[in-house]
Design a protein around this motif. Structure first.
Motif, short mmCIF file in Angstrom:
data_model
loop_
_atom_site.label_atom_id
_atom_site.label_comp_id
_atom_site.label_asym_id
_atom_site.label_seq_id
_atom_site.Cartn_x
_atom_site.Cartn_y
_atom_site.Cartn_z
N GLN A 180 0.81 -1.21 0.00
CA GLN A 180 0.00 0.00 0.00
C GLN A 180 0.85 1.27 0.00
OE1 GLN A 180 -0.21 -2.30 2.44
NE2 GLN A 180 -0.13 -1.36 4.48
N ILE A 226 1.43 2.41 -3.57
CA ILE A 226 0.26 3.08 -4.14
C ILE A 226 0.15 4.51 -3.60
CG2 ILE A 226 -2.26 3.02 -4.30
CD1 ILE A 226 -2.05 -0.06 -4.13
N HIS A 266 2.64 3.64 -14.17
CA HIS A 266 1.80 2.44 -14.07
C HIS A 266 2.50 1.44 -13.15
CE1 HIS A 266 0.61 -1.72 -15.39
NE2 HIS A 266 -0.56 -1.18 -15.08
N ASN A 311 -7.84 -7.28 -2.35
CA ASN A 311 -9.03 -6.41 -2.41
C ASN A 311 -8.77 -5.06 -1.75
OD1 ASN A 311 -10.54 -8.33 -3.75
ND2 ASN A 311 -11.45 -9.18 -1.89
N GLN A 318 -6.66 -3.02 -4.14
CA GLN A 318 -7.45 -2.56 -5.28
C GLN A 318 -8.31 -1.35 -4.90
OE1 GLN A 318 -9.36 -6.35 -6.18
NE2 GLN A 318 -8.25 -6.48 -8.13
N LYS A 319 -8.94 -1.41 -3.74
CA LYS A 319 -9.80 -0.32 -3.29
C LYS A 319 -8.97 0.95 -3.03
CE LYS A 319 -13.37 -3.27 -1.24
NZ LYS A 319 -14.02 -3.72 0.03
N ALA A 329 -6.14 1.77 -4.53
CA ALA A 329 -5.73 2.31 -5.83
C ALA A 329 -6.88 3.08 -6.48
CB ALA A 329 -5.26 1.18 -6.73
N GLU A 330 -8.08 2.54 -6.38
CA GLU A 330 -9.25 3.22 -6.94
C GLU A 330 -9.50 4.54 -6.22
OE1 GLU A 330 -12.45 0.48 -6.67
OE2 GLU A 330 -11.57 -0.97 -8.09
N LYS A 331 -9.40 4.54 -4.90
CA LYS A 331 -9.64 5.75 -4.11
C LYS A 331 -8.64 6.84 -4.45
CE LYS A 331 -9.65 7.37 0.70
NZ LYS A 331 -9.46 6.97 2.12
N ASP A 359 -6.88 7.00 -7.24
CA ASP A 359 -6.79 7.15 -8.70
C ASP A 359 -5.37 6.84 -9.20
OD1 ASP A 359 -7.68 7.65 -11.28
OD2 ASP A 359 -7.15 9.77 -11.18
N ASP A 404 -2.93 4.11 -11.22
CA ASP A 404 -3.01 3.09 -12.27
C ASP A 404 -2.24 1.84 -11.83
OD1 ASP A 404 -3.30 1.70 -14.62
OD2 ASP A 404 -2.00 3.00 -15.82
N SER A 435 -2.07 -2.59 -11.87
CA SER A 435 -2.49 -3.90 -12.38
C SER A 435 -2.01 -4.97 -11.41
CB SER A 435 -1.89 -4.17 -13.76
OG SER A 435 -2.34 -3.24 -14.71
#
Length: 390
Positions: free
Chosen positions: A210, A213, A226, A237, A240-241, A243-245, A247, A249, A251
């Protein structure tokens, strides 16, 4: 030599200790030794497959990290041990304890490796803030298993010092787990659309992905970066959450060796964020492919030994410092390319061939001690192939 390797499971491609055991077994076989594996999933001609042992609660929890426990089968394992020159143990669990007792009864020399760092246990149990727990685990492993061995394989000087500090009395052999020689720099470096950052490792609390990120989110070049996280684990999970929060990029993937090599060769920077790490072959594989690393400078990790510059270290769990180091390498491509060459050359000292030679010497030392105790002299085979024992 006829070498038996005992490890609870050998069929997990996401467990670093398992992959180490597989590399050592294949490498020793290639050098002409007969290697037999006692493990769940063992399928070689001379191997001894065992069934899984069910442990209430622990089996379910361990399965999330792709760990299984082997069940002791005396008849099958006794047959596998017959004629062995040495038995080498990877883990300190119940299967290994019973196999150690059997090997002693059969008069077979034994050695053990130290791969289960107590901090890995405490972090996954969310007990990392209770400091005495790690000292207790070191003590428990020593009392219930490692005190019974004269020689212990330590992947790094860092973990050897930890064992010495916790009163382990066996002779400590510092032997890298060794990386596969297939990991080499690319013939020609490709040009990526974005700055490709990569990390290989289980998605687990102590690996601390984390912070990567969060660092990218604070980078001056956020939109041009990236990140690829290579591995599986319980934190996927959550990562992933995050990274989305933020923003970012990102994989997620898990790659077989050939594709992993290509991915590393095509990347621009390797970050190893683990707070807890005995060695991190993943980091060595990356630098062997010519990648510059940026490594967490943690008191509980040996991986910082692979840094050749302060610019390849960041303060543990400090996303601001990591962002600064990533931005530096982003902004200095020529310096990064030159450093990548130095890292690839530096990695060679951790090659598997050298590790196998050192492991052979450890086995020979133990076999020699047993021969001297039993017959009063070194075995002729050892005198021939290991001059240090003459």
């Amino acid at each position: 030599m006829t070498i038996v390797i005992v490890i609870d499971l050998i069929d997990s491609l996401t467990n670093g200790s398992v992959m180490t055991a597989r590399r050592f077994a294949d490498g020793l076989s290639a050098k002409g030794h007969e290697v037999r594996i006692v493990a769940i999933g063992a399928d070689g001609e001379n191997d001894c497959p065992v069934k899984e042992r069910y442990v209430p609660v622990l089996t379910e929890v361990s399965a999330k990290s792709q760990i299984k426990f082997g069940k002791f089968d005396e008849e099958k394992i006794r047959h596998a041990f017959t004629g062995a020159d040495i038995v080498h143990f990877i883990f300190p669990f119940k299967l290994e304890k019973k196999c150690k007792k059997l090997a002693d009864e059969m008069g077979i020399p034994t050695t053990a490796a130290f791969h289960v760092q107590p901090e890995n246990v405490s972090y996954n149990a969310h007990l990392e803030k209770i400091k005495p727990i790690n000292s207790f685990i070191y003590w428990y492993l020593k009392k219930t298993f490692y005190k019974n061995f004269d020689r212990i394989h330590c992947p790094t000087a860092f973990i050897a010092q930890q064992l010495a500090d916790h009163g382990y009395k066996g002779e400590l052999y510092v032997i890298s787990n060794g990386y596969d020689p297939a990991f080499v720099p690319p013939v020609e470096k490709c040009k990526n659309e974005k700055f490709e950052v990569v990390m290989t490792g289980r998605l687990a609390p102590e690996k601390n992905q984390q912070v990567i990120i969060k660092a990218i989110a604070k980078s001056a070049h956020k939109k041009d970066i990236h990140l690829t996280l290579l591995g599986n684990g319980t934190q996927k999970n959550k990562l992933q959450k995050l990274a989305e929060k933020l923003d970012v990029d990102v994989s997620f993937d898990f790659l077989p060796k050939e594709k992993l090599i290509k991915k590393l060769q095509a990347s621009d920077l390797y970050v190893h964020s683990a707070t807890v790490e005995i060695e991190a072959i993943a980091c060595i594989e990356a630098i062997a492919c010519g990648l510059v690393p940026v490594i967490a400078e943690s008191d509980l990790s040996a991986t910082k030994q692979f840094s050749l510059s302060p610019l390849s270290l960041f303060k543990d769990n400090d996303e601001d410092d990591l962002a600064r180091k990533m931005d530096y390498w982003f902004e200095h491509p020529d310096e990064r390319a030159a450093a990548g060459g130095r890292y690839a050359n530096f990695a060679k000292k951790y090659g598997l061939a050298n590790s196998l030679t050192l492991a052979e010497q450890m086995f020979a030392d133990q076999i020699n001690d047993n021969c001297v105790k039993k017959d009063g002299q070194t075995h002729p085979f050892l005198q021939r192939f290991f001059p240090s024992l003459r």
